[in-house]
Design an enzyme around this catalytic site. Structure first.
Site, short mmCIF file in Angstrom:
data_model
loop_
_atom_site.label_atom_id
_atom_site.label_comp_id
_atom_site.label_asym_id
_atom_site.label_seq_id
_atom_site.Cartn_x
_atom_site.Cartn_y
_atom_site.Cartn_z
CG HIS A 1 -1.96 1.04 1.23
ND1 HIS A 1 -3.24 0.82 1.72
CD2 HIS A 1 -1.96 2.33 0.80
CE1 HIS A 1 -3.95 1.92 1.60
NE2 HIS A 1 -3.19 2.87 1.06
CD GLU B 1 -4.13 -2.45 0.74
OE1 GLU B 1 -4.98 -3.33 0.51
OE2 GLU B 1 -3.79 -2.09 1.89
CG HIS C 1 -8.22 -2.01 8.56
ND1 HIS C 1 -7.32 -1.22 7.88
CD2 HIS C 1 -8.30 -1.51 9.79
CE1 HIS C 1 -6.89 -0.26 8.68
NE2 HIS C 1 -7.47 -0.41 9.85
#
Length: 241
Positions: free
Chosen positions: A43, A70, A190
């Site tokens: 990310h 991401e 998450h």
């Protein structure tokens, strides 16, 4: 079996705190694959406080499992993904100053923007996943923009798991069922951990992939990276009693 993609951002955070190249992000990614991970997630953020854009280019040359990039699709991110062409891109609506992801997309108000991005990436042969809250309107909106998958934002589930796991997971089951009816692939991520992962995986239908970073890397400090990955894979084994 739900696939495990290891987010290696925290490895890069540790490296960056001291400078140099220890720990080596590329080596850790290869080790994760060797130890059984079925994907690598990164990310990159604009300030490059953990994964650097060069890391993404370096990883593309060596990762042999699914490579998932991401992030918030600003111009630099779009150019990076266009150049690298990973197996999957996950669109996340991060604010520039966000410590970590804290909400999914409003797929209704951002419909045209997301539709354009999804089309652009899919034309390059990249599978697209959109990060969403377990909100039925947002799931329907994701279908309308043409995405391949959604990734359910699981922090609220993790936060309320200990107090009442049945209530915590209820909206996720509804969202997953709707995604299945609409023909959307389903990812999640998450704050999933060894504590809450198995219950989530066993109750969410058609869960294709989880992306786990912070908890997994933290557990590796105690259990070692190889053993930790095996522990997470064990939690995802639907045949395990």
């Amino acid at each position: 079996m739900t696939r495990l993609s290891v987010n290696i951002n925290k490895i890069a955070t540790l490296r960056n705190s001291r400078g140099g190249n220890n720990p080596n992000v590329v080596k850790v990614a290869l080790d994760c694959e060797r130890f059984g991970a079925q994907g690598i997630t990164v990310h990159p953020r604009p300030d490059e406080r953990h994964i650097r854009y060069q890391d993404v280019l370096d990883l593309k040359e060596v990762v042999t499992t699914e490579f998932n990039i991401e992030g918030n699709p600003d111009d630099r991110f779009i150019k990076l993904v266009t150049r690298v062409r990973p197996e999957q891109v996950t669109l996340v609506p991060d604010a520039v100053d966000a410590v970590t992801s804290n909400a999914g997309w409003d797929t209704v108000s951002h419909r045209e923007y997301l539709r354009h991005l999804v089309s652009r990436f899919r034309d390059l042969g990249i599978r697209v996943s959109i990060f969403v809250d377990p909100d039925l309107r947002m799931v329907e909106g994701a279908k309308e923009v043409g995405t391949d998958r959604i990734e359910l934002y699981t922090e609220p589930y993790a936060a309320h798991y200990a107090a009442n796991r049945e209530a915590a997971i209820a909206p996720y089951i509804q969202a997953a069922n709707l995604a299945g009816e609409l023909g959307l692939g389903l990812n999640a991520g998450h704050d999933l951990s060894l504590e809450n992962l198995q219950y989530f995986q066993r109750n969410i239908p058609n869960l294709l992939e989880v992306s786990i970073g912070h908890a997994l890397i933290s557990d590796a400090l105690y259990f070692g990276l190889e053993n930790t990955i095996q522990l997470y894979l064990r939690e995802l084994d639907s045949n395990r009693e």
